[in-house]
Design a protein around this motif. Structure first.
Motif, PDB file in Angstrom:
ATOM      1  N   ILE A 192       0.854  -1.189   0.000  1.00 41.77           N
ATOM      2  CA  ILE A 192       0.000   0.000   0.000  1.00 41.77           C
ATOM      3  C   ILE A 192       0.887   1.235   0.000  1.00 41.77           C
ATOM      4  O   ILE A 192       1.760   1.387   0.864  1.00 41.77           O
ATOM      5  CB  ILE A 192      -0.935   0.015   1.225  1.00 41.77           C
ATOM      6  N   ASN A 193       0.668   2.108  -0.969  1.00 43.58           N
ATOM      7  CA  ASN A 193       1.388   3.375  -1.041  1.00 43.58           C
ATOM      8  C   ASN A 193       0.413   4.481  -0.646  1.00 43.58           C
ATOM      9  O   ASN A 193      -0.519   4.804  -1.380  1.00 43.58           O
ATOM     10  CB  ASN A 193       1.926   3.607  -2.452  1.00 43.58           C
ATOM     11  N   LYS A 226     -14.575   3.604  18.062  1.00 38.95           N
ATOM     12  CA  LYS A 226     -14.574   3.689  16.602  1.00 38.95           C
ATOM     13  C   LYS A 226     -14.524   2.295  16.001  1.00 38.95           C
ATOM     14  O   LYS A 226     -13.701   1.465  16.411  1.00 38.95           O
ATOM     15  CB  LYS A 226     -13.358   4.506  16.142  1.00 38.95           C
ATOM     16  N   ASN A 227     -15.385   2.070  15.050  1.00 36.09           N
ATOM     17  CA  ASN A 227     -15.365   0.799  14.323  1.00 36.09           C
ATOM     18  C   ASN A 227     -14.663   1.004  12.983  1.00 36.09           C
ATOM     19  O   ASN A 227     -14.754   2.073  12.378  1.00 36.09           O
ATOM     20  CB  ASN A 227     -16.786   0.287  14.079  1.00 36.09           C
ATOM     21  N   GLU A 228     -13.948  -0.006  12.561  1.00 36.59           N
ATOM     22  CA  GLU A 228     -13.272   0.003  11.263  1.00 36.59           C
ATOM     23  C   GLU A 228     -13.622  -1.290  10.535  1.00 36.59           C
ATOM     24  O   GLU A 228     -13.902  -2.314  11.167  1.00 36.59           O
ATOM     25  CB  GLU A 228     -11.755   0.099  11.435  1.00 36.59           C
ATOM     26  N   PRO A 229     -13.619  -1.268   9.203  1.00 34.39           N
ATOM     27  CA  PRO A 229     -14.051  -2.459   8.468  1.00 34.39           C
ATOM     28  C   PRO A 229     -13.197  -3.688   8.734  1.00 34.39           C
ATOM     29  O   PRO A 229     -13.667  -4.812   8.591  1.00 34.39           O
ATOM     30  CB  PRO A 229     -13.965  -2.030   6.998  1.00 34.39           C
ATOM     31  N   GLN A 241     -13.343  -0.341  -0.804  1.00 38.73           N
ATOM     32  CA  GLN A 241     -11.899  -0.178  -0.758  1.00 38.73           C
ATOM     33  C   GLN A 241     -11.193  -1.521  -0.844  1.00 38.73           C
ATOM     34  O   GLN A 241     -11.756  -2.552  -0.498  1.00 38.73           O
ATOM     35  CB  GLN A 241     -11.468   0.515   0.542  1.00 38.73           C
ATOM     36  N   PRO A 242      -9.928  -1.525  -1.302  1.00 39.99           N
ATOM     37  CA  PRO A 242      -9.089  -2.713  -1.150  1.00 39.99           C
ATOM     38  C   PRO A 242      -8.567  -2.793   0.292  1.00 39.99           C
ATOM     39  O   PRO A 242      -8.443  -1.767   0.983  1.00 39.99           O
ATOM     40  CB  PRO A 242      -7.936  -2.474  -2.123  1.00 39.99           C
ATOM     41  N   MET A 243      -8.233  -4.016   0.736  1.00 39.72           N
ATOM     42  CA  MET A 243      -7.634  -4.231   2.052  1.00 39.72           C
ATOM     43  C   MET A 243      -6.629  -5.372   1.971  1.00 39.72           C
ATOM     44  O   MET A 243      -6.713  -6.229   1.077  1.00 39.72           O
ATOM     45  CB  MET A 243      -8.698  -4.581   3.106  1.00 39.72           C
ATOM     46  N   ILE A 244      -5.702  -5.371   2.907  1.00 35.49           N
ATOM     47  CA  ILE A 244      -4.773  -6.492   3.057  1.00 35.49           C
ATOM     48  C   ILE A 244      -5.327  -7.440   4.117  1.00 35.49           C
ATOM     49  O   ILE A 244      -5.671  -7.000   5.224  1.00 35.49           O
ATOM     50  CB  ILE A 244      -3.367  -6.008   3.434  1.00 35.49           C
ATOM     51  N   GLY A 300      -8.437   0.036   9.348  1.00 31.81           N
ATOM     52  CA  GLY A 300      -8.827   0.797   8.169  1.00 31.81           C
ATOM     53  C   GLY A 300      -8.205   0.289   6.890  1.00 31.81           C
ATOM     54  O   GLY A 300      -8.721   0.550   5.802  1.00 31.81           O
ATOM     55  N   ARG A 301      -7.090  -0.446   7.004  1.00 31.19           N
ATOM     56  CA  ARG A 301      -6.406  -0.964   5.822  1.00 31.19           C
ATOM     57  C   ARG A 301      -6.210  -2.476   5.866  1.00 31.19           C
ATOM     58  O   ARG A 301      -6.018  -3.096   4.824  1.00 31.19           O
ATOM     59  CB  ARG A 301      -5.023  -0.307   5.677  1.00 31.19           C
TER      60      ARG A 301
END
Length: 466
Positions: free
Chosen positions: A82-83, A108-111, A310-313, A395-396
Motif C-alpha cells: 500500500i502506497n 470507533k469501528n473500522e471495516p 476499498q481494497p484491504m490487506i 482501516g487498511r
C-alpha cells in the motif's frame, strides 16, 4: 504525571468501558461485504500497470514492490504494498480531573476490526479524510491538533507497518487542555491508568491509540530496593537508574546498521509481480502464505461517510510479537532487534525481539527463520509478564491480529549478536521523542509495558490466550 497516572481515583472501571462499547455498537452499525477487486466503486485498475487507485487520485494505491537484499537468506522477492504518501493525524486530548490525567477516547469501528468498536484516539484521520475528499462530515476535534490548542505533550511523526505500507507515516500527538471539552456520543473521558490496563484485553485498544500512548512522555520512578516486578518496571522509566549501553552508543550502533545495510526497494507494476496471482477477485501468493489483497464494501452508521468500497490487506495467520526483557542492575531492559522492512523510510527500525507470522517461514532454510521464537513461545508461564492478542489497523488491514508477549529472562540468549541490543525502558521512551526509531509493533509493546508498572507483584498480565 507519573504519580497521578498511578492513582486509582478514576471512576471508569474496565466493566464500564465494555458496557459503553457495547452501547455504542448498539447505536451504530457497520456491514462489511467482500467484493471482487474489479467491482469496487470508485476504484480503478491502471490498464498498463495493474495498480489499483481511487478515482479521486487520493487516499492510497495498491502497487508492486521489488526488494533486493543480497546479503540475506532470501536475497530477492516481490510483493503488493500500500502506497499512502500523505501523513495523517493520530491525536489524543488529555485533561486533568482532580489531578488525574484523563484521555478523550473514541469508540470507533473500522471495516477490518474483528469484533466491532475499539478504543481509538480522539482524532484518527488521514489527510484525505480531514480535507474531506470523501465529501463527508468534518472530523470532530481536529482543530485541537492542526493548530494545537493547549500544551503539546507529544508531537512526532512515526512509521507504520513497513511490510505492508510503503513509507507510511502519521503525526502522533497528545495535547493537554485545561478548558472543558464535551464528550458527545461515541466519545468518553477515561483515566489514563484505566486505558493502560485495558491494553491486556484482546482487540479492545486499537493500534492507533497504542502508538500514541507509547509516545506519551511519562517518567515513572520507584524507590530503591523495591523488587516487585511492577516497581522494577516503574523504576526503569527513570533515566537516573542507568542502562547497559549509553544512548549515544545505541544510536551509533543503529546508524552503522542503517549505513551498511544494502536493501533496494523499488516500486514496480502490480501486474508484473513474480509468484503473485490475481484470480477470484483477489491477489494472492501462489504458496497461500503471507497475505491476500481483497476488496470490501462498507455500510456504516455514525461515520463521516455512510458507505464506501476499498481494497484491504488480509494476512494469512496470526502473528507473534514479543519482547524478551531482563533486569540489569535492577533496571528492566528490552531486547530490541534492528529490523529491515522494505517500506521503512530509513531502512532499519528497532523492533521487538521477535516479530513474525510463524507459518510464513516453514518453507525457508534455518538461517531465514526468526531467532528466539522458541524462547518467546515456549517460556514457562511464570516468566510470561504479558500475553494477549491485539488487532492491527482496521482501516487498511482485514482481521490482522498479533499475539503480543513480554517474557522475562535471566541471561542474554544472544550475547554480542550484531543485530540485537538491550535497551533500558527509559531509552525506549527517549527514542520515541524522535521519528523512525521504534517500529509500530515495538511501540505497542512499549505502551503495554507502561501498564505493567502498576501490575500486582509477580503477576503476569494476560488476555486469556494462554
Amino acid at each position: 504525571m507519573a504519580a497521578s497516572a498511578a492513582s486509582d481515583r478514576g471512576k471508569e472501571s474496565a466493566i464500564d468501558v465494555h458496557d459503553w462499547l457495547r452501547e455504542v455498537a448498539g447505536h451504530t452499525y457497520m456491514r462489511v461485504t467482500r467484493l471482487p477487486l474489479e467491482e469496487l466503486d470508485g476504484w480503478r485498475e491502471d490498464p498498463a500497470t495493474g495498480n489499483i487507485h481511487h478515482a479521486s487520485g487520493r487516499f492510497f494505491t495498491v502497487e508492486g514492490l521489488d526488494v533486493r537484499r543480497p546479503d540475506w537468506a532470501v536475497p530477492a522477492w516481490s510483493q503488493p504494498i500500500i502506497n499512502q504518501p500523505e501523513a495523517g493525524i493520530l491525536g489524543i486530548l488529555l485533561r486533568r480531573v482532580e489531578g488525574v490525567p484523563h484521555l478523550l477516547m473514541q469508540a470507533k469501528n473500522e471495516p477490518g476490526n474483528p469484533g466491532g468498536p475499539q478504543l481509538s484516539p480522539t482524532v484518527q484521520a488521514t489527510r484525505s479524510n480531514y480535507t474531506r475528499v470523501h465529501q463527508g462530515r468534518a472530523v470532530p476535534y481536529l482543530d485541537f491538533f492542526r493548530e494545537p490548542r493547549g500544551r503539546v505533550l507529544a508531537d512526532v511523526r512515526q512509521s507504520e507497518q513497513g511490510a505492508w505500507f510503503y513509507r507510511k507515516r502519521n503525526r502522533n500527538m497528545v495535547v493537554e487542555v485545561t478548558e472543558e471539552v464535551e464528550a458527545p456520543e461515541g466519545f468518553r473521558w477515561l483515566p489514563l491508568r484505566r486505558v493502560r490496563e485495558l491494553l491486556s484485553v484482546p482487540d479492545l485498544v486499537n493500534m492507533d491509540a497504542r502508538t500514541v500512548l507509547a509516545c506519551l512522555p511519562v517518567q515513572e520512578g520507584a524507590d530503591e530496593g523495591e523488587e516487585e516486578f511492577g516497581a522494577a518496571v516503574a523504576r526503569s522509566r527513570d533515566p537516573r537508574w542507568g542502562s547497559a549501553h549509553g544512548t549515544a552508543e545505541i544510536l551509533s550502533w543503529l546508524s552503522a546498521i542503517r549505513s551498511t545495510t544494502d536493501v533496494q526497494a523499488s516500486p514496480v507494476p502490480l501486474n508484473r509481480l513474480s509468484r503473485w496471482r490475481r484470480a477470484g477477485g483477489r491477489i494472492s501468493h501462489e504458496s497461500g502464505r503471507f497475505f491476500d489483497v481483497i476488496g470490501v464494501r462498507v455500510e456504516a452508521g455514525g461515520r463521516e461517510v455512510g458507505a464506501w468500497a476499498q481494497p484491504m490487506i488480509e494476512p494469512v495467520g496470526t502473528g507473534v510479537v514479543g519482547f524478551l526483557i531482563r533486569r540489569i542492575d535492577g533496571v528492566v531492559h528490552a531486547l530490541a532487534h534492528a529490523r529491515v522492512e522494505p517500506g521503512y523510510t530509513d531502512v532499519v527500525e528497532l523492533a521487538p525481539t521477535v516479530q513474525c507470522t510463524p507459518g510464513n517461514y516453514d518453507h525457508l532454510p534455518p538461517g531465514a527463520r526468526p531467532a528466539l521464537l522458541a524462547e518467546v513461545l515456549e517460556a514457562p508461564p511464570e516468566r510470561v509478564r504479558f500475553d494477549t492478542v491485539l488487532s492491527e489497523e482496521g482501516g487498511r488491514f482485514y482481521h490482522a491480529r498479533n499475539r503480543y508477549l513480554v517474557v522475562e529472562v535471566d541471561d542474554d540468549p544472544v550475547p554480542r549478536h550484531p543485530d540485537f541490543r538491550w535497551l533500558a525502558l527509559h531509552q525506549l521512551d527517549e527514542l520515541l521523542r524522535h521519528s523512525y526509531y521504534l517500529n509500530v509493533q515495538a511501540r505497542t509493546l512499549n505502551a503495554c509495558l507502561h501498564g505493567l508498572a502498576h501490575s500486582p507483584a509477580g503477576q503476569p498480565v494476560s488476555g486469556g490466550v494462554r
